[in-house]
Design a protein around this motif. Structure first.
Motif, PDB file in Angstrom:
ATOM      1  N   ALA A  43       0.798  -1.226   0.000  1.00  0.00           N
ATOM      2  CA  ALA A  43       0.000   0.000   0.000  1.00  0.00           C
ATOM      3  C   ALA A  43       0.828   1.271   0.000  1.00  0.00           C
ATOM      4  O   ALA A  43       0.278   2.365   0.098  1.00  0.00           O
ATOM      5  CB  ALA A  43      -0.935  -0.002   1.213  1.00  0.00           C
ATOM      6  N   ALA A  44       2.150   1.149  -0.132  1.00  0.00           N
ATOM      7  CA  ALA A  44       3.008   2.325   0.002  1.00  0.00           C
ATOM      8  C   ALA A  44       2.724   3.394  -1.041  1.00  0.00           C
ATOM      9  O   ALA A  44       2.915   4.577  -0.788  1.00  0.00           O
ATOM     10  CB  ALA A  44       4.476   1.912  -0.071  1.00  0.00           C
ATOM     11  N   ARG A  45       2.270   3.004  -2.220  1.00  0.00           N
ATOM     12  CA  ARG A  45       2.058   4.000  -3.268  1.00  0.00           C
ATOM     13  C   ARG A  45       0.628   4.530  -3.301  1.00  0.00           C
ATOM     14  O   ARG A  45       0.274   5.308  -4.182  1.00  0.00           O
ATOM     15  CB  ARG A  45       2.422   3.407  -4.627  1.00  0.00           C
ATOM     16  N   TYR A  46      -0.199   4.110  -2.349  1.00  0.00           N
ATOM     17  CA  TYR A  46      -1.598   4.528  -2.342  1.00  0.00           C
ATOM     18  C   TYR A  46      -1.885   5.550  -1.250  1.00  0.00           C
ATOM     19  O   TYR A  46      -1.339   5.465  -0.148  1.00  0.00           O
ATOM     20  CB  TYR A  46      -2.514   3.320  -2.116  1.00  0.00           C
ATOM     21  N   ASN A  47      -2.786   6.488  -1.561  1.00  0.00           N
ATOM     22  CA  ASN A  47      -3.341   7.309  -0.493  1.00  0.00           C
ATOM     23  C   ASN A  47      -4.587   6.595   0.021  1.00  0.00           C
ATOM     24  O   ASN A  47      -4.958   5.523  -0.474  1.00  0.00           O
ATOM     25  CB  ASN A  47      -3.651   8.731  -0.979  1.00  0.00           C
ATOM     26  N   ALA A  48      -5.238   7.173   1.013  1.00  0.00           N
ATOM     27  CA  ALA A  48      -6.355   6.481   1.655  1.00  0.00           C
ATOM     28  C   ALA A  48      -7.495   6.181   0.684  1.00  0.00           C
ATOM     29  O   ALA A  48      -8.056   5.076   0.690  1.00  0.00           O
ATOM     30  CB  ALA A  48      -6.862   7.307   2.835  1.00  0.00           C
ATOM     31  N   SER A  49      -7.850   7.131  -0.166  1.00  0.00           N
ATOM     32  CA  SER A  49      -8.980   6.918  -1.072  1.00  0.00           C
ATOM     33  C   SER A  49      -8.669   5.862  -2.126  1.00  0.00           C
ATOM     34  O   SER A  49      -9.525   5.032  -2.466  1.00  0.00           O
ATOM     35  CB  SER A  49      -9.372   8.240  -1.748  1.00  0.00           C
ATOM     36  N   THR A  50      -7.437   5.869  -2.638  1.00  0.00           N
ATOM     37  CA  THR A  50      -7.054   4.868  -3.631  1.00  0.00           C
ATOM     38  C   THR A  50      -7.000   3.486  -3.010  1.00  0.00           C
ATOM     39  O   THR A  50      -7.439   2.495  -3.611  1.00  0.00           O
ATOM     40  CB  THR A  50      -5.692   5.213  -4.250  1.00  0.00           C
ATOM     41  N   LEU A  51      -6.469   3.398  -1.798  1.00  0.00           N
ATOM     42  CA  LEU A  51      -6.404   2.106  -1.119  1.00  0.00           C
ATOM     43  C   LEU A  51      -7.804   1.555  -0.875  1.00  0.00           C
ATOM     44  O   LEU A  51      -8.037   0.350  -1.013  1.00  0.00           O
ATOM     45  CB  LEU A  51      -5.654   2.242   0.207  1.00  0.00           C
ATOM     46  N   GLU A  52      -8.730   2.422  -0.539  1.00  0.00           N
ATOM     47  CA  GLU A  52     -10.117   1.996  -0.337  1.00  0.00           C
ATOM     48  C   GLU A  52     -10.668   1.333  -1.602  1.00  0.00           C
ATOM     49  O   GLU A  52     -11.307   0.270  -1.539  1.00  0.00           O
ATOM     50  CB  GLU A  52     -10.980   3.194   0.050  1.00  0.00           C
ATOM     51  N   LYS A  53     -10.393   1.914  -2.744  1.00  0.00           N
ATOM     52  CA  LYS A  53     -10.864   1.347  -4.014  1.00  0.00           C
ATOM     53  C   LYS A  53     -10.198   0.001  -4.298  1.00  0.00           C
ATOM     54  O   LYS A  53     -10.851  -0.948  -4.737  1.00  0.00           O
ATOM     55  CB  LYS A  53     -10.581   2.326  -5.154  1.00  0.00           C
TER      56      LYS A  53
ATOM     57  N   LEU B   1      -8.830  -2.176  -2.165  1.00  0.00           N
ATOM     58  CA  LEU B   1      -9.263  -3.227  -1.247  1.00  0.00           C
ATOM     59  C   LEU B   1     -10.713  -3.642  -1.508  1.00  0.00           C
ATOM     60  O   LEU B   1     -11.065  -4.821  -1.357  1.00  0.00           O
ATOM     61  CB  LEU B   1      -9.092  -2.765   0.200  1.00  0.00           C
ATOM     62  N   SER B   2     -11.538  -2.691  -1.906  1.00  0.00           N
ATOM     63  CA  SER B   2     -12.924  -3.029  -2.247  1.00  0.00           C
ATOM     64  C   SER B   2     -12.953  -3.958  -3.456  1.00  0.00           C
ATOM     65  O   SER B   2     -13.747  -4.915  -3.505  1.00  0.00           O
ATOM     66  CB  SER B   2     -13.725  -1.753  -2.541  1.00  0.00           C
ATOM     67  N   TRP B   3     -12.083  -3.694  -4.425  1.00  0.00           N
ATOM     68  CA  TRP B   3     -12.000  -4.560  -5.611  1.00  0.00           C
ATOM     69  C   TRP B   3     -11.547  -5.962  -5.207  1.00  0.00           C
ATOM     70  O   TRP B   3     -12.095  -6.965  -5.674  1.00  0.00           O
ATOM     71  CB  TRP B   3     -11.028  -3.964  -6.622  1.00  0.00           C
ATOM     72  N   ILE B   4     -10.544  -6.025  -4.342  1.00  0.00           N
ATOM     73  CA  ILE B   4     -10.064  -7.330  -3.876  1.00  0.00           C
ATOM     74  C   ILE B   4     -11.189  -8.090  -3.171  1.00  0.00           C
ATOM     75  O   ILE B   4     -11.406  -9.285  -3.420  1.00  0.00           O
ATOM     76  CB  ILE B   4      -8.854  -7.156  -2.940  1.00  0.00           C
ATOM     77  N   ASP B   5     -11.916  -7.409  -2.305  1.00  0.00           N
ATOM     78  CA  ASP B   5     -13.015  -8.053  -1.579  1.00  0.00           C
ATOM     79  C   ASP B   5     -14.032  -8.670  -2.537  1.00  0.00           C
ATOM     80  O   ASP B   5     -14.591  -9.744  -2.277  1.00  0.00           O
ATOM     81  CB  ASP B   5     -13.720  -7.042  -0.670  1.00  0.00           C
ATOM     82  N   GLU B   6     -14.259  -8.010  -3.655  1.00  0.00           N
ATOM     83  CA  GLU B   6     -15.254  -8.472  -4.621  1.00  0.00           C
ATOM     84  C   GLU B   6     -14.771  -9.656  -5.454  1.00  0.00           C
ATOM     85  O   GLU B   6     -15.586 -10.401  -6.002  1.00  0.00           O
ATOM     86  CB  GLU B   6     -15.637  -7.322  -5.557  1.00  0.00           C
ATOM     87  N   HIS B   7     -13.451  -9.831  -5.561  1.00  0.00           N
ATOM     88  CA  HIS B   7     -12.920 -10.831  -6.488  1.00  0.00           C
ATOM     89  C   HIS B   7     -12.182 -11.999  -5.830  1.00  0.00           C
ATOM     90  O   HIS B   7     -11.844 -12.968  -6.514  1.00  0.00           O
ATOM     91  CB  HIS B   7     -11.963 -10.156  -7.481  1.00  0.00           C
TER      92      HIS B   7
ATOM     93  N   GLY C 167     -10.738  -1.397   7.794  1.00  0.00           N
ATOM     94  CA  GLY C 167     -12.141  -1.354   7.404  1.00  0.00           C
ATOM     95  C   GLY C 167     -12.521  -2.471   6.451  1.00  0.00           C
ATOM     96  O   GLY C 167     -13.667  -2.554   6.004  1.00  0.00           O
ATOM     97  N   HIS C 168     -11.556  -3.337   6.135  1.00  0.00           N
ATOM     98  CA  HIS C 168     -11.784  -4.459   5.227  1.00  0.00           C
ATOM     99  C   HIS C 168     -11.428  -5.768   5.935  1.00  0.00           C
ATOM    100  O   HIS C 168     -10.718  -5.758   6.947  1.00  0.00           O
ATOM    101  CB  HIS C 168     -10.951  -4.272   3.961  1.00  0.00           C
ATOM    102  N   PRO C 169     -11.884  -6.901   5.418  1.00  0.00           N
ATOM    103  CA  PRO C 169     -11.667  -8.189   6.105  1.00  0.00           C
ATOM    104  C   PRO C 169     -10.262  -8.751   5.920  1.00  0.00           C
ATOM    105  O   PRO C 169     -10.077  -9.899   5.505  1.00  0.00           O
ATOM    106  CB  PRO C 169     -12.720  -9.095   5.463  1.00  0.00           C
TER     107      PRO C 169
END
Length: 375
Positions: A39-49, A51-57, A136-138
């Protein structure tokens, strides 16, 4: 498989895959290993996107997050705007980097027009916001790549039942991590890509396993590990599994730029360099005329983190873009973090195929050891 890491992470095979690419994380976890998103290259909003994608797939499979929250940095306490950090960098550093570009027919006049933002993860508040998103993610695991994890991370991990890991390069650092309360120690030898110490994996693993043998904290081996045979060797020395990174850079799902993939697949194990020139802390990178210039006597001494990144990241971003459209000078200069195991990475495979190859190689190596004990 009978391993403390398999039990802790609820996985089939103790192969941990660190990657900045979400597709790699998903495919490794689905294949029986454990994907960790860098996650070093991500800000909070990008990381949220992401991780949400990972959760879905990821089909409910376990995964983790790795971030950087270093305990010692220059020019960041209290939090300073990027422009203020940049002003602490002497002009000679910008001139030196620009000179490298110009000698390779790359216009450097626009390189520093936009500031490189290092505040997203290199400050207490920046790291805290990213940690909050991760929890905020599993996730099953959260790791800190530099130094002891902040107490905030460890406390949240305990509260939410998420394991905390930390990367180390010396026996002394391993002891400090356990005293701080981490659940897993990743012992990373100097062969590793990215930030690394100066002790070889072959020496570091048994040293750390020995000093932590009564702690109950399992050790993951890291540093130059790109085959199941190497994995078996590390586990024979006491590791409970392996943490890998470089091997995923050239897999089919990786978002590594094609030019860099090609250079890695053609590189030997001697074509990396451990240097402070990229971030201010020692990190291993693919050797190129860019790294050679910074290792020369003409180069200024690298600055502390995060100052050095203000000098290097923008030029290297331009190099990468130009290399992908066929600029020869940029292709020559292009570099990336990669470990010495790059010499064993000779073809592009899917992440799933790499996991299965690790499993097969591990079995072959284990049988070889077992056969050595029979008459």
């Amino acid at each position: 498989m009978n391993s403390a890491i398999c039990d802790l992470l609820d996985i089939e095979f103790p192969l941990i895959a660190f990657s900045h690419c979400r597709d790699v994380v998903v495919e490794v976890s689905k294949a029986g290993g454990f994907g960790v998103l860098g996650a070093a290259r991500y800000n909070a909003s990008t990381l949220e996107k992401e991780l949400s994608w990972i959760d879905e797939h990821i089909d409910g499979k376990p995964y983790g997050v790795d971030l950087i929250a270093p305990t010692s940095m220059a020019g960041t306490e209290p939090i300073q705007p990027t422009k203020k950090i940049k002003k602490q960098v002497p002009q000679e550093y910008f001139d030196f980097a620009s000179g490298i570009l110009e000698r390779h027919d790359i216009d450097s006049t626009d390189v520093y027009v936009t500031d490189f933002d290092s505040n997203s993860f290199l400050t207490q508040d920046g790291a805290a916001s990213i940690i909050d998103v991760a929890f905020g993610h599993p996730i099953k695991l959260i790791a800190n790549a530099l130094g002891v994890p902040p107490p905030y991370m460890i406390d949240l991990g305990k509260e939410k039942g998420v394991l905390t890991a930390a990367l180390i390069g010396t026996r002394e650092h391993a002891i400090k991590q356990v005293e701080a309360g981490v659940n897993i120690v990743v012992a990373s030898g100097t062969e590793a890509g990215g930030h690394c110490g100066d002790v070889s994996t072959l020496v570091l693993i048994p040293e750390v396993c020995s000093v932590l043998k009564d702690s109950g904290v399992p050790v993951l081996a890291a540093g130059g590990i790109v085959t199941g045979g190497q994995m078996a060797a590390c586990m024979a020395m006491g590791a409970a599994g392996v943490w890998t990174g470089s091997v995923w850079l050239t897999c089919a799902e990786s978002d590594t730029p094609p030019v860099l993939k090609e250079k890695m697949l053609q590189a030997s194990s001697r074509e990396t360099v451990r240097s402070r020139s990229r971030t201010g802390k020692h990190s291993r990178q693919l050797r190129s005329p860019w790294t050679d210039a910074w290792e020369s006597n003409a180069a200024p001494k690298p600055l502390a983190m995060p100052l050095q990144s203000q000098v290097t990241e923008n030029p290297l971003a331009k190099v990468t873009k130009l290399a992908e459209i066929g600029h020869e000078g940029a292709r020559q200069l292009s570099t990336s973090w990669v470990g010495q195991g790059v010499g064993l990475m000779s073809s592009t495979q899917s992440a799933k195929a790499i996991v299965y190859e690790f499993m097969q190689d591990y079995l072959v190596a284990s049988e070889r050891l077992r056969a050595s004990l029979t008459e």
